[in-house]
Design an enzyme around this catalytic site. Structure first.
Site, short mmCIF file in Angstrom:
data_model
loop_
_atom_site.label_atom_id
_atom_site.label_comp_id
_atom_site.label_asym_id
_atom_site.label_seq_id
_atom_site.Cartn_x
_atom_site.Cartn_y
_atom_site.Cartn_z
N ASP A 8 -37.72 -17.85 -31.15
CA ASP A 8 -37.62 -17.26 -29.82
C ASP A 8 -37.65 -15.74 -29.97
O ASP A 8 -37.34 -15.19 -31.03
CB ASP A 8 -36.33 -17.74 -29.17
CG ASP A 8 -36.14 -17.18 -27.77
OD1 ASP A 8 -37.13 -17.07 -27.03
OD2 ASP A 8 -34.99 -16.84 -27.44
N ASP A 10 -36.58 -12.98 -27.13
CA ASP A 10 -35.49 -12.23 -26.49
C ASP A 10 -34.13 -12.85 -26.83
O ASP A 10 -33.91 -14.05 -26.64
CB ASP A 10 -35.68 -12.21 -24.98
CG ASP A 10 -37.04 -11.63 -24.58
OD1 ASP A 10 -37.70 -11.04 -25.45
OD2 ASP A 10 -37.44 -11.78 -23.41
#
Length: 377
Positions: A8, A10
């Site tokens: 991922d 953020d």
């Protein structure tokens, strides 16, 4: 088959601001230690790095592309300059309330990884949301959950976390722990061995906690195998259906062969292991077991028993068990024991055997070298 780290963006690679959009350079702040340890992962471990991120409404008025791409591309370039290269980037643009198949935790963006080219079972999803763990579940992988409340935009429901617990391989908030976990992972495996005489299934985790579930049909043999798990601090599941109506020989021998073979397989490249491993007293007995996972099989056995059976296990099969284990594990074993109580004597041997294994398979994450002058084991 390739192992993959689906990462991922953020809250994982970079800190997540309150408005959940990194659309300006002044908002860009990298997650602590991410460069140091992701570079180690990229250069030392055999994983393909893949970026997977939800960017709600990217390309709309509320999230214009001209604000997103300059910052994103700068971030990617920073990683590339440190030798961290993502094999691919998968960005979903749908809104949070959209049930599009491409939005995490759904797998529509990642269908190309459902192939024989990838080993998803030994792959991981790294992210700061439980939806990342759910993505891991949907992929058939495991999740590494970065649970740093400082950067969480929402409070996640504890019941959801509990339901996803079996798919969380690691929960942490530091990249150093992620690196150590990945570097020391994958020392688990299983084996099935079926003949006309026995049907055996074994699962082993060398880095477990001593849990066991053992059923061979021989209660004393189960008790001895349990010593390996408990005192070796490894998880061990063994299920054996053997021709006990004939005698105990095939059950004991074939279990040892399968268990040794699984040890050899699970040790893998043996980088960083101590390799050698125990002297253990038990009441009137003293047992010494020395082991070397050096790639060659040999057994020295210096233990005599005056009883024909202990429980329903023939004492003549004790040496045969360890000989069969060395054949499968490709290890040297030197076993010596003396004492007056036969039960104590064999139990001390199995406990010392477990302790020697624990010592020999121990790894140092900071010294992942092969313990051999030959260059191979």
């Amino acid at each position: 088959m390739k192992n993959v780290l689906f990462i991922d963006r953020d809250g994982t690679l970079i800190k997540e601001p309150e408005d959940n959009q990194i659309d300006a350079f002044e908002k860009l702040e990298f997650y602590p230690e991410v460069f140091t340890y992701l570079k180690k992962i990229a250069t030392e471990l055999d994983y393909e790095l893949v970026l997977v991120t939800n960017q709600d409404g990217l390309g709309t008025v509320s999230h214009p592309e001209e604000h997103f791409w300059p910052v994103h591309n700068f971030m990617i370039k920073c990683f590339e300059n440190e030798g961290i290269v993502f094999a691919d980037e998968h960005i979903d643009r749908t809104f949070a309330d959209d049930n599009a198949p491409t939005r995490k935790p759904r797998t529509g963006l990642l269908t190309s990884y459902f192939s024989d080219d990838y080993d998803l079972k030994n792959s991981f999803v790294i992210g700061d949301r439980l939806t990342d763990v759910e993505l891991a579940k949907n992929l058939g992988a495991k999740g590494i959950y970065i649970n740093d409340q400082t950067f969480l935009g929402t409070n996640e429901v504890s019941s959801t976390k509990e339901a996803l617990a079996p798919y969380i391989g690691l929960e942490t908030n530091t990249w150093s722990e992620i690196y150590e976990f990945l570097k020391l992972s994958n020392r688990s495996g299983n084996i099935s061995r079926k003949t006309n005489e026995t049907d055996i299934s074994i699962a082993l985790n060398l880095d477990g906690t001593g849990k066991s579930n053992i059923d061979t049909g021989l209660a004393f043999f189960d008790h001895m195998l349990d010593q390996i798990a408990r005192h070796g601090q490894m998880d061990l599941d063994i299920k054996v259906s053997g021709d006990l109506e004939v005698d105990e020989h095939h059950t004991i021998e074939d279990t040892a062969i399968a268990l040794g073979t699984l040890f050899n397989k699970t040790l893998g490249n043996k980088l960083g292991i101590e390799r050698y491993g125990f002297c253990l007293p038990m009441d009137d007995c003293l047992a010494q077991v020395a082991i070397d996972f050096g790639g060659r099989n040999w057994l020295v056995w210096e233990a005599e028993f005056k009883r024909e059976y202990i429980g329903k296990m023939p004492t003549e099969m004790f040496m045969h068990f360890f000989k069969s284990f060395t054949d499968g594990a490709k290890c040297n074993l030197n076993i010596q024991a003396n004492g007056t109580n036969e039960h104590h004597k064999i139990e001390a041997i199995f406990k010392a055997f477990a302790k020697s294994i624990k010592m020999a398979v121990k790894r140092d994450v900071h010294k992942m070298i092969l313990p051999s002058t030959k260059g191979m084991l």
